[in-house]
Design a protein around this motif. Structure first.
Motif, PDB file in Angstrom:
ATOM      1  N   THR A  15      -5.641 -12.144 -32.685  1.00  0.00           N
ATOM      2  CA  THR A  15      -4.548 -13.063 -32.978  1.00  0.00           C
ATOM      3  C   THR A  15      -4.883 -13.860 -34.237  1.00  0.00           C
ATOM      4  O   THR A  15      -5.986 -14.388 -34.369  1.00  0.00           O
ATOM      5  N   TYR A  16      -3.950 -13.928 -35.154  1.00  0.00           N
ATOM      6  CA  TYR A  16      -4.133 -14.671 -36.398  1.00  0.00           C
ATOM      7  C   TYR A  16      -3.379 -15.993 -36.327  1.00  0.00           C
ATOM      8  O   TYR A  16      -2.188 -16.017 -36.005  1.00  0.00           O
ATOM      9  N   PRO A  74       0.109 -22.824 -45.570  1.00  0.00           N
ATOM     10  CA  PRO A  74       1.050 -21.836 -46.105  1.00  0.00           C
ATOM     11  C   PRO A  74       0.309 -20.641 -46.705  1.00  0.00           C
ATOM     12  O   PRO A  74      -0.635 -20.798 -47.483  1.00  0.00           O
ATOM     13  N   ARG A  75       0.668 -19.445 -46.282  1.00  0.00           N
ATOM     14  CA  ARG A  75       0.064 -18.192 -46.737  1.00  0.00           C
ATOM     15  C   ARG A  75      -1.448 -18.185 -46.504  1.00  0.00           C
ATOM     16  O   ARG A  75      -2.235 -17.715 -47.335  1.00  0.00           O
ATOM     17  N   SER A  76      -1.862 -18.685 -45.354  1.00  0.00           N
ATOM     18  CA  SER A  76      -3.276 -18.702 -44.999  1.00  0.00           C
ATOM     19  C   SER A  76      -3.405 -18.470 -43.498  1.00  0.00           C
ATOM     20  O   SER A  76      -3.079 -19.338 -42.690  1.00  0.00           O
ATOM     21  N   PHE A  77      -3.880 -17.268 -43.124  1.00  0.00           N
ATOM     22  CA  PHE A  77      -4.006 -16.873 -41.725  1.00  0.00           C
ATOM     23  C   PHE A  77      -5.441 -16.438 -41.448  1.00  0.00           C
ATOM     24  O   PHE A  77      -6.078 -15.798 -42.277  1.00  0.00           O
ATOM     25  N   GLN A  78      -5.931 -16.764 -40.257  1.00  0.00           N
ATOM     26  CA  GLN A  78      -7.281 -16.361 -39.900  1.00  0.00           C
ATOM     27  C   GLN A  78      -7.386 -16.131 -38.397  1.00  0.00           C
ATOM     28  O   GLN A  78      -6.715 -16.797 -37.607  1.00  0.00           O
ATOM     29  N   SER A  79      -8.222 -15.165 -38.028  1.00  0.00           N
ATOM     30  CA  SER A  79      -8.514 -14.903 -36.619  1.00  0.00           C
ATOM     31  C   SER A  79      -9.935 -15.370 -36.327  1.00  0.00           C
ATOM     32  O   SER A  79     -10.706 -15.687 -37.235  1.00  0.00           O
ATOM     33  N   VAL A  86      -9.892 -14.985 -44.555  1.00  0.00           N
ATOM     34  CA  VAL A  86      -8.521 -15.491 -44.501  1.00  0.00           C
ATOM     35  C   VAL A  86      -7.583 -14.480 -45.157  1.00  0.00           C
ATOM     36  O   VAL A  86      -7.894 -13.910 -46.210  1.00  0.00           O
ATOM     37  N   LEU A  87      -6.433 -14.248 -44.520  1.00  0.00           N
ATOM     38  CA  LEU A  87      -5.406 -13.363 -45.066  1.00  0.00           C
ATOM     39  C   LEU A  87      -4.213 -14.186 -45.522  1.00  0.00           C
ATOM     40  O   LEU A  87      -3.898 -15.227 -44.955  1.00  0.00           O
ATOM     41  N   THR A  88      -3.551 -13.697 -46.546  1.00  0.00           N
ATOM     42  CA  THR A  88      -2.320 -14.348 -46.989  1.00  0.00           C
ATOM     43  C   THR A  88      -1.094 -13.752 -46.327  1.00  0.00           C
ATOM     44  O   THR A  88      -0.012 -14.334 -46.378  1.00  0.00           O
ATOM     45  N   ASP A  89      -1.284 -12.587 -45.683  1.00  0.00           N
ATOM     46  CA  ASP A  89      -0.153 -11.911 -45.046  1.00  0.00           C
ATOM     47  C   ASP A  89      -0.692 -11.094 -43.882  1.00  0.00           C
ATOM     48  O   ASP A  89      -1.476 -10.164 -44.070  1.00  0.00           O
TER      49      ASP A  89
END
Length: 289
Positions: A54-55, A60-65, A92-95
């Protein structure tokens, strides 16, 4: 109030996927060279695919699991011989809709006396409460066969490279890049491998035979000559082309022959891998930061 509600939803976890987290345990047993304390050196290569995790949106535009891995080795009587908890935080992913998310891997080397054990690995998704934990167990036997023998065979994603370094990813003077789960995916044209031979007669050239086969009868073979040194194990490294071998499981046999004409079987070992040309995976899993 409506604005605040939307903001909380935006910063909450990304919708969890249905699949539980996954964990791959690759185990290789080598002999302890310490003559006083007999036993084995067990390498545990742990890989956690980040695709099912799960991320959570951090900005904004910053996702992490995030995930935790609990590694345990239990003795035959159920008592603990080793336990450690490791936290993984993938980049960290932006998408989060991107198709490929690199797996996270790490390697542990553990000294164990000869005996029977159970290896247990548990991965827990830190951002998911339901269906967020997976446990895998494997039997583990540490012992030294009599006479000439080969240690476990390690499958590699690239050739074993000469290295003067001394860290968890180096062994026998080589830098080893392991294949998680023994899986070779699209783009892989060869399998690479590493093992060690013990108690071989020093100074005597031996024949090493490699046999790669699949359930449908497809096969590839190769031979090499090795001269064991005195006083230390003989490293055995090599590669074989996958060529026209079909998708699915394959078995690599490594056999050592000596005696008159190098026709007497002295030792042998095998390892099972998997080929899947329909899937793509990075050449090597990323090491956690």
């Amino acid at each position: 109030m409506r604005f605040l509600l939307l903001l909380l939803i935006a910063l909450g976890p990304v919708a969890a996927q249905a699949a539980p987290p996954q964990i791959l345990l690759d185990v290789a047993r080598f002999r302890n060279l310490n003559k006083v304390e007999k036993g084995g050196e067990v390498e545990i290569y742990v890989t956690v695919p980040t695709q099912p995790l799960t991320y959570r949106q951090r900005a904004p535009r910053s996702f992490q699991s995030a995930a935790t891995v609990t590694l345990e080795i239990l003795k035959a009587d159920g008592k603990s011989a080793y336990r450690e908890v490791i936290t993984l935080r993938p980049p960290v992913l932006t998408d989060t809709t991107i198709a490929i998310k690199n797996p996270q891997s790490f390697l542990k080397r553990i000294m164990l006396p000869d005996g029977k054990y159970t290896l247990r690995g548990t991965v827990r998704d830190q951002y998911r409460a339901a269906n967020g934990e997976t446990t895998v167990e494997k039997p583990l036997v540490v012992e030294a066969p009599a006479g000439v023998f080969l240690t476990d065979v390690v499958l590699l994603s690239r050739p074993a490279a000469r290295s003067g370094g001394d860290d968890n990813f180096s062994r026998g003077g080589y830098r080893l890049t392991r294949v998680p789960g023994g899986g070779y995916s699209r783009g892989a044209e060869n399998i690479f491998f590493y093992t060690e031979m013990h108690n071989a007669p020093a100074g005597q050239p031996l024949r090493v035979h490699y046999h790669l086969t699949t359930p449908d009868g497809s096969a590839a073979d190769a031979d090499a000559t090795l001269t064991p040194p005195s006083g230390r194990p003989t490293t055995v490294v090599g590669q074989l082309p996958l060529g026209p071998l079909p998708d699915g499981p394959f078995t690599l046999f490594i056999e050592v022959y000596g005696g008159p004409g190098n026709n007497k079987l002295l030792a042998g070992h095998r390892v099972i891998g998997e080929r899947s040309t329909a899937e793509y995976a990075p050449a090597g899993a990323a090491v956690p930061r």
